[in-house]
Design an enzyme around this catalytic site. Structure first.
Site, mmCIF file in Angstrom:
data_model
loop_
_atom_site.group_PDB
_atom_site.id
_atom_site.type_symbol
_atom_site.label_atom_id
_atom_site.label_comp_id
_atom_site.label_asym_id
_atom_site.label_seq_id
_atom_site.Cartn_x
_atom_site.Cartn_y
_atom_site.Cartn_z
ATOM 1 N N LYS A 9 -7.191 23.376 33.839
ATOM 2 C CA LYS A 9 -8.376 23.504 34.673
ATOM 3 C C LYS A 9 -7.949 23.553 36.139
ATOM 4 C CE LYS A 9 -11.444 21.218 36.784
ATOM 5 N NZ LYS A 9 -11.628 22.265 37.798
ATOM 6 N N GLU A 58 -0.768 12.190 39.562
ATOM 7 C CA GLU A 58 -0.152 12.506 40.869
ATOM 8 C C GLU A 58 -1.275 12.506 41.887
ATOM 9 O OE1 GLU A 58 2.933 12.679 41.383
ATOM 10 O OE2 GLU A 58 3.759 12.970 39.385
ATOM 11 N N CYS A 80 0.083 16.653 49.777
ATOM 12 C CA CYS A 80 0.049 15.237 49.432
ATOM 13 C C CYS A 80 1.191 14.498 50.104
ATOM 14 C CB CYS A 80 0.114 15.075 47.924
ATOM 15 S SG CYS A 80 1.366 16.131 47.208
ATOM 16 N N GLU A 89 -5.871 9.141 53.719
ATOM 17 C CA GLU A 89 -5.358 10.510 53.655
ATOM 18 C C GLU A 89 -6.371 11.462 54.305
ATOM 19 O OE1 GLU A 89 -5.208 12.456 49.761
ATOM 20 O OE2 GLU A 89 -3.187 13.100 50.274
HETATM 21 P P1 NAD Z 1 -9.671 16.726 43.691
HETATM 22 O O1 NAD Z 1 -9.328 15.392 43.147
HETATM 23 O O2 NAD Z 1 -10.961 16.909 44.345
HETATM 24 O O3 NAD Z 1 -9.608 17.820 42.525
HETATM 25 C C1 NAD Z 1 -8.450 17.976 41.716
HETATM 26 C C2 NAD Z 1 -8.852 18.603 40.400
HETATM 27 O O4 NAD Z 1 -9.671 17.668 39.681
HETATM 28 C C3 NAD Z 1 -9.682 19.873 40.538
HETATM 29 O O5 NAD Z 1 -9.326 20.781 39.521
HETATM 30 C C4 NAD Z 1 -11.089 19.367 40.333
HETATM 31 O O6 NAD Z 1 -11.985 20.355 39.875
HETATM 32 C C5 NAD Z 1 -10.866 18.314 39.268
HETATM 33 N N1 NAD Z 1 -11.935 17.310 39.168
HETATM 34 C C6 NAD Z 1 -12.866 16.983 40.092
HETATM 35 N N2 NAD Z 1 -13.695 16.023 39.605
HETATM 36 C C7 NAD Z 1 -13.254 15.723 38.352
HETATM 37 C C8 NAD Z 1 -13.669 14.806 37.357
HETATM 38 N N3 NAD Z 1 -14.693 13.997 37.550
HETATM 39 N N4 NAD Z 1 -12.966 14.769 36.205
HETATM 40 C C9 NAD Z 1 -11.898 15.564 35.994
HETATM 41 N N5 NAD Z 1 -11.472 16.467 36.909
HETATM 42 C C10 NAD Z 1 -12.135 16.544 38.077
HETATM 43 O O7 NAD Z 1 -8.434 17.112 44.640
HETATM 44 P P2 NAD Z 1 -8.295 18.409 45.540
HETATM 45 O O8 NAD Z 1 -9.257 18.243 46.669
HETATM 46 O O9 NAD Z 1 -8.330 19.625 44.700
HETATM 47 O O10 NAD Z 1 -6.789 18.256 46.060
HETATM 48 C C11 NAD Z 1 -6.436 17.441 47.121
HETATM 49 C C12 NAD Z 1 -5.939 16.092 46.639
HETATM 50 O O11 NAD Z 1 -4.877 16.275 45.721
HETATM 51 C C13 NAD Z 1 -5.363 15.258 47.757
HETATM 52 O O12 NAD Z 1 -5.802 13.933 47.626
HETATM 53 C C14 NAD Z 1 -3.869 15.339 47.530
HETATM 54 O O13 NAD Z 1 -3.127 14.272 48.040
HETATM 55 C C15 NAD Z 1 -3.794 15.428 46.053
HETATM 56 N N6 NAD Z 1 -2.521 16.034 45.651
HETATM 57 C C16 NAD Z 1 -1.557 15.214 45.135
HETATM 58 C C17 NAD Z 1 -0.323 15.753 44.788
HETATM 59 C C18 NAD Z 1 0.773 14.887 44.223
HETATM 60 O O14 NAD Z 1 1.696 15.433 43.668
HETATM 61 N N7 NAD Z 1 0.714 13.577 44.336
HETATM 62 C C19 NAD Z 1 -0.092 17.121 44.951
HETATM 63 C C20 NAD Z 1 -1.100 17.905 45.473
HETATM 64 C C21 NAD Z 1 -2.321 17.348 45.815
#
Ligand code: NAD
Length: 495
Positions: A175, A250, A284, A385
């Site tokens: 997804k 992650e 991140c 963040e």
């Molecule tokens: P997000 O958490 O909003 O979304 C991530 C994914 O989760 C998307 O596909 C989203 O549609 C899905 N999602 C949203 N609500 C959900 C739910 N209730 N249940 C299951 N899935 C759901 O994150 P984002 O805004 O897409 O990305 C930014 C974040 O990702 C930042 O906090 C960043 O630090 C983190 N990030 C972490 C790493 C790492 O390796 N640690 C790498 C990249 C990004």
């Protein structure tokens, strides 16, 4: 470039009743329409993945064949590299130089890495307990893995997860973020062309808030590999508290770079600029706090700010662009509100801090590269963040003070140390609470090396041997080769 995308499950591209528009964040224009999965599509994708795992040929095919499929996917990515880089830039706004030289080739390389190493990593381990008792440790796939991907590195993070999950023998439902589904749906086409058995890879698109719970609580899912925000990560932990599943998390970060007096200053400044402004700071691992030792503080700040002011903002498709737009208007509002609050809390804005006024940037979600100083350590921006092109630079006197400041956050994803004293830097690294410490460099990810955070940054690893093993479960098969000596059994039954 295609402008109408379908979902992909059970080996077929499937239209859905509902569709969503996908926006180019550099100018707000619609670049494509994508099918949005309904409950029935998620059901069908899960059924396809489950059936492909339980009954399909994926688990039974030889490891050599599995390897061959992964190599074909990698080659498919390389064959379409230019188009994929273009699509990724259009959809995320990030500079084409980044997608061309980092995101796309790195995604292809990860498939090669796991293809080349899967036989070695899956080898059974034999442990002899005694002359007659022997155990075989077997690495099995978990089954169906739900792979949930964020918008900041859509193809690359999906590839990290898919390559490892497939190499281990799982089937997957992927997804992507509904903001950036295009490159993953392009990858689905490559996978279809590579001839993977139907149902092994399935891609659904839609809002996480609508599809996430269904995906994460379904009994057919054995493992969830999630990369994203802490808020969503915690929601997933909540879902799975009811349905025990293997998790890989992650999450976010609030990383710090430590610049010591003896650092190569030019290297530290240039490396730190990259560590803050690459991908518009939407990383991140962004070094969103830079801690600089007193002796070089003024020199560091003046060079850093001068260079930050020269960063060229623009449409990511322009090869001269160094920083593109943020992913969305919402993200920009979030970044701006952090900066406004920091100002009120006493931070000094050394450059940036606002939406740029240039007419050619008006339609996009641009934000100026922003440097803050004198930020109180209790300020929100020093602890939370931001996920944008904003950095806090602070001064410290002793390395101990720097380590204490660096560790004074709930996150533990990555840190940088800039110093020419290799031994001292290693010594400091040992005191740092973060899953990755880069010394005199930033952002160097290798397929061979595990990556993942400590504390609120999550648990489990991606990449490397340890990252691969996350996608397997370990079975202990113990065989007793003696006919008569069964101490425990004899004792219990008294024979
Ligand atoms: P997000 O958490 O909003 O979304 C991530 C994914 O989760 C998307 O596909 C989203 O549609 C899905 N999602 C949203 N609500 C959900 C739910 N209730 N249940 C299951 N899935 C759901 O994150 P984002 O805004 O897409 O990305 C930014 C974040 O990702 C930042 O906090 C960043 O630090 C983190 N990030 C972490 C790493 C790492 O390796 N640690 C790498 C990249 C990004």
């Amino acid at each position: 470039m295609e402008t109408k995308y379908s979902l992909y499950y059970n080996g077929e591209f499937v239209q859905a009743k509902r569709r969503q528009e996908v926006i180019n964040p550099a100018n707000g224009e619609v670049i494509a329409e994508v099918a949005v999965a309904e409950k029935t599509d998620v059901e069908a994708a899960l059924l396809a993945a489950r059936t492909a795992f339980d009954k399909g040929p994926w688990r039974e095919i030889s490891l050599a064949q599995r390897k061959e499929f992964l190599l074909r996917i990698s080659q498919g990515i390389l064959d379409k590299a230019q188009e994929l880089a273009h699509i990724e830039t259009l959809n995320t706004g990030k500079p084409i130089k980044e997608t061309t030289f980092m995101d796309i080739p790195s995604a292809a390389k990860t498939f090669v890495y796991f293809a080349d190493n899967l036989e070695r990593l899956l080898k059974d381990e034999i442990i002899s307990i005694s002359e007659d008792i022997e155990s075989t440790l077997v690495r099995q796939p978990h089954g169906v893995a739900a792979l949930i991907v964020p918008w900041n590195y859509p193809l690359l993070i999906a590839s990290w997860k898919m390559a490892a999950a497939l190499a281990a023998g799982n089937t997957v439902v992927v997804k992507p973020s509904s903001l950036t589904p295009l490159s993953v749906l392009e990858l689905a086409k490559i996978i279809a062309e590579a001839g993977l058995p139907k149902g092994v890879v399935n891609v659904i698109n839609g809002s996480g808030a609508q599809l996430g719970e269904m995906l994460c609580t379904d009994r057919r899912v054995d493992m969830i590999s999630f990369t994203g925000s802490n808020d969503v990560g915690k929601q997933i932990l909540g879902y799975t508290a009811r349905h025990v599943k293997k998790l890989l998390m992650e999450l976010g970060g609030k990383s710090a770079a430590i610049v010591l007096d003896d650092a190569d200053l030019e290297l530290a400044v240039n490396g730190s600029l990259c560590s803050v402004f690459l991908n518009q700071g939407q990383m991140c691992t962004a070094m969103s706090r830079i801690l600089v030792q007193k002796g070089v503080f003024d020199a560091f700040v003046s060079d850093f700010v001068a260079k930050a002011k020269r960063i060229k903002l623009g449409n990511g498709l322009d090869y001269e662009t160094q920083m593109g737009p943020l992913i969305s208007e919402n993200q920009r509002k979030r970044v701006l509100s952090f900066v406004e609050k920091a100002r009120k809390e006493g931070a000094k804005v050394l450059c940036g801090g606002k939406i740029p006024g240039a007419p050619q940037l008006k339609k996009g979600f641009f934000f100026e590269p922003t440097v803050l100083a004198e930020v109180p350590s209790r300020a929100d921006i020093f602890n939370e963040e931001v996920f944008g092109p904003v950095v806090c630079i602070d001064e410290f006197t002793s390395p101990e003070e720097a380590v204490a400041l660096a560790n004074a956050t709930e996150f533990g994803l990555a840190q940088c140390i800039w110093s020419q004293d290799a031994e001292a830097a290693q010594g400091l690294a040992a005191k740092i609470h973060a899953g990755t410490v880069w010394i005199n460099t930033y952002g160097m990810f290798y397929d061979e090396l595990p990556y993942g955070g400590f504390k609120q940054s999550g648990f489990g690893k991606e990449l490397g041997r340890e990252g691969f093993l996350e996608y397997t479960r370990l079975q202990n098969v113990l065989a007793d080769h003696t006919a008569e000596t069964k101490p425990l059994v004899n004792y219990w039954y008294g024979f």
